[in-house]
Scaffold this motif. Structure first.
Motif, PDB file in Angstrom:
ATOM      1  N   SER A 187       0.817  -1.213   0.000  1.00 55.38           N
ATOM      2  CA  SER A 187       0.000   0.000   0.000  1.00 55.38           C
ATOM      3  C   SER A 187       0.854   1.267   0.000  1.00 55.38           C
ATOM      4  N   CYS A 188       2.183   1.103   0.125  1.00 57.69           N
ATOM      5  CA  CYS A 188       3.068   2.272   0.175  1.00 57.69           C
ATOM      6  C   CYS A 188       3.240   2.945  -1.181  1.00 57.69           C
ATOM      7  N   PHE A 189       2.848   2.268  -2.253  1.00 51.65           N
ATOM      8  CA  PHE A 189       3.061   2.866  -3.565  1.00 51.65           C
ATOM      9  C   PHE A 189       1.966   2.451  -4.532  1.00 51.65           C
ATOM     10  N   THR A 236       1.304  13.541  -4.971  1.00 50.21           N
ATOM     11  CA  THR A 236       0.207  12.833  -4.280  1.00 50.21           C
ATOM     12  C   THR A 236       0.749  11.685  -3.454  1.00 50.21           C
ATOM     13  N   ASN A 237       1.726  10.957  -4.024  1.00 49.93           N
ATOM     14  CA  ASN A 237       2.302   9.821  -3.305  1.00 49.93           C
ATOM     15  C   ASN A 237       3.058  10.274  -2.059  1.00 49.93           C
ATOM     16  N   ILE A 238       3.757  11.410  -2.146  1.00 48.06           N
ATOM     17  CA  ILE A 238       4.476  11.945  -0.991  1.00 48.06           C
ATOM     18  C   ILE A 238       3.501  12.254   0.139  1.00 48.06           C
ATOM     19  N   LYS A 239       2.403  12.903  -0.188  1.00 48.73           N
ATOM     20  CA  LYS A 239       1.401  13.235   0.831  1.00 48.73           C
ATOM     21  C   LYS A 239       0.837  11.964   1.468  1.00 48.73           C
ATOM     22  N   LYS A 240       0.605  10.956   0.641  1.00 51.07           N
ATOM     23  CA  LYS A 240       0.087   9.687   1.149  1.00 51.07           C
ATOM     24  C   LYS A 240       1.095   9.038   2.093  1.00 51.07           C
ATOM     25  N   TYR A 281       3.133   6.852   6.964  1.00 51.22           N
ATOM     26  CA  TYR A 281       4.304   6.617   7.804  1.00 51.22           C
ATOM     27  C   TYR A 281       4.166   7.282   9.169  1.00 51.22           C
ATOM     28  N   SER A 282       3.458   8.415   9.220  1.00 53.27           N
ATOM     29  CA  SER A 282       3.205   9.050  10.505  1.00 53.27           C
ATOM     30  C   SER A 282       2.366   8.131  11.390  1.00 53.27           C
ATOM     31  N   GLN A 283       1.363   7.498  10.796  1.00 50.65           N
ATOM     32  CA  GLN A 283       0.529   6.550  11.550  1.00 50.65           C
ATOM     33  C   GLN A 283       1.365   5.363  12.020  1.00 50.65           C
ATOM     34  N   LYS A 284       2.211   4.856  11.129  1.00 53.00           N
ATOM     35  CA  LYS A 284       3.058   3.718  11.495  1.00 53.00           C
ATOM     36  C   LYS A 284       4.005   4.087  12.624  1.00 53.00           C
TER      37      LYS A 284
END
Length: 460
Positions: free
Chosen positions: A114-116, A358-362, A367-370
């Motif tokens: 889901s990271c990309f 968009t991917n950077i924002k995602k 990663y903040s949640q992780k």
């Protein structure tokens, strides 16, 4: 003259001349037909085996090209003198690998797909293949594709405050390759000393060493590299990560940045700024790059897409100041571009349509949640045992572990669970037992249990 009697398989898809070639080669390498022995003439072989002269000639010609036999005018074909003994035999593998048997090794560590957005990436690559196939019939520019350099120029200015025209940007297959180019440039500038952070990124240090540079390791404090220990009155270079030091996570404040720039100007030296994953900052805005503060062309800016796309992409770039760019322009034709042209153009389209931003924002959100789940898990299962240190940005956490177990053993225990943990002792000469824990590729829903299991193994 030995009787030649191959067992032809007329139902096989393998041509008869190849079957004859294989048979004769096996007889020669196995010693059944000795060196210097004369082979039957083409006409005799054709008659004895009921094959065409063309088939016999093709088999002999292939053997001659490979050096197994040679032709003597007006005499015929003879077996060459080979260097191995009569007991030598070349045997094919038991089973050739085909599409039905091909496998890809399973990654050693857990991964999070889901990271990309691979679907969007595939669409951009399909556009390159469908609309610009002629561009792929020629090698890439040694400096990198102009379309990608233009997109990088716009992106680094808007996101990192880096001032760079496309002509200043050099693209390469990873930071290590670009560092090798930097070594060649600096040698032409009579720079022979490089200072590096301690602890720091070891592969780059190895490249400088292997290119003959003298190295000095400068300790890293909570404010970044110790500037007072840098060499003076000597043209040199310093390799730093001021916005997210690896592995400590320290950030160099603006006052120290100006001190570093002053050191470079006064000593006619250069700052090699590695900004490898500074976009991934989870609290507040990303810290602007050092290069944007540079008024005297003393900073080389290095960036990479490995953390923000996927590691296998191996596309990195550097922004060179004018003097270095002039040298690179003189030597770049000595080297070919090793970064895939297809992937460069795909990334250019991926950036142009906004997918990269968009991917950077995602990633920042994910990663903040992780990171928060990871910190909560360490607090719940390892309070008093594990102390997370750098917890603001990047894709890893520095862990100080209180245990009698050896750091290497701890990392091996983590690996057994599919977790990527590296001892900092591998990166520095200092006496340290800290560990680098990569949390970014662990699926969010698995994070808590993964850390609990790791702590349990560490404390058994």
């Amino acid at each position: 003259m030995k009787m030649i009697s191959p067992d032809f398989d007329n139902s096989s898809k393998t041509p008869l001349y190849i079957q004859l070639y294989d048979y004769l080669k096996s007889e020669i390498t196995g010693g059944a037909i000795g060196s210097g022995e004369k082979l039957p003439s083409l006409r005799k072989l054709s008659r004895d085996l009921s094959i065409s002269i063309t088939t016999a000639d093709l088999a002999y010609s292939q053997l001659a090209v490979e050096g197994y036999i040679y032709s003597v005018p007006q005499s015929g074909y003879y077996v060459s003198e080979l260097n191995f003994g009569a007991d030598h035999e070349i045997t094919p593998p038991e089973k050739l690998i085909g599409h039905d048997t091909f496998t890809i090794n399973k990654p050693a560590y857990r991964c999070d797909l889901s990271c990309f957005n691979f679907v969007k990436w595939k669409k951009c690559m399909a556009k390159v293949l469908n609309e610009y196939p002629e561009a792929l019939l020629y090698e890439s520019d040694p400096q990198g594709e102009e379309a990608l350099r233009c997109e990088i120029s716009k992106y680094v200015y808007s996101s990192r405050g880096v001032i760079a025209s496309p002509d200043q940007i050099v693209i390469g297959a990873g930071t290590q390759q670009l560092t090798s180019h930097l070594c060649r440039i600096m040698k032409r500038m009579n720079i022979g000393l490089v200072s590096t952070e301690d602890p720091g990124y070891l592969p780059v240090q190895n490249i400088f060493r292997d290119h003959g540079f003298s190295l000095t390791k400068i300790p890293v404090t909570q404010d970044g590299i110790n500037i007072s220990k840098l060499p003076t009155n000597l043209a040199s270079a310093v390799y730093v990560s001021p916005s997210n030091q690896f592995p400590t996570g320290s950030v160099m404040p603006v006052g120290r940045r100006y001190q570093l720039l002053k050191w470079a100007t006064e000593n006619k030296s250069y700052i090699l700024e590695d900004d490898y994953d500074s976009e991934l900052r989870y609290f507040g805005k990303p810290v602007p790059a050092l290069q944007g503060l540079d008024k005297n062309s003393r900073v080389v800016y290095l960036g990479s897409f490995s953390s923000t796309l996927f590691p296998a992409i191996k596309i990195s770039y550097m922004v060179l100041p004018e003097e270095m760019m002039n040298i690179w322009s003189d030597i770049k034709t000595d080297y070919t571009q090793t970064c895939s042209k297809t992937e460069q153009l795909t990334l250019a389209l991926f950036m142009a349509d906004g997918s990269y931003s968009t991917n950077i924002k995602k990633l920042r959100k994910l990663y903040s949640q992780k990171l928060q789940v990871a910190l909560s898990a360490f607090n719940a299962y390892a309070d008093g045992i594990v102390q997370p240190v750098n917890t603001q940005s990047g894709i890893n956490i520095l862990l100080k572990v209180r245990t009698k177990k050896d750091p290497i053993h701890l990392s091996e225990l983590a690996r057994s669970l599919g977790l990527n943990v590296i001892p900092t002792a591998e990166l520095t000469d200092q006496d340290t037992s800290a560990l680098i824990f990569y949390y970014n590729q662990i699926p969010l829903e698995e994070m808590d249990a993964a850390i609990e299991n790791m702590i349990n193994k560490w404390t058994e």
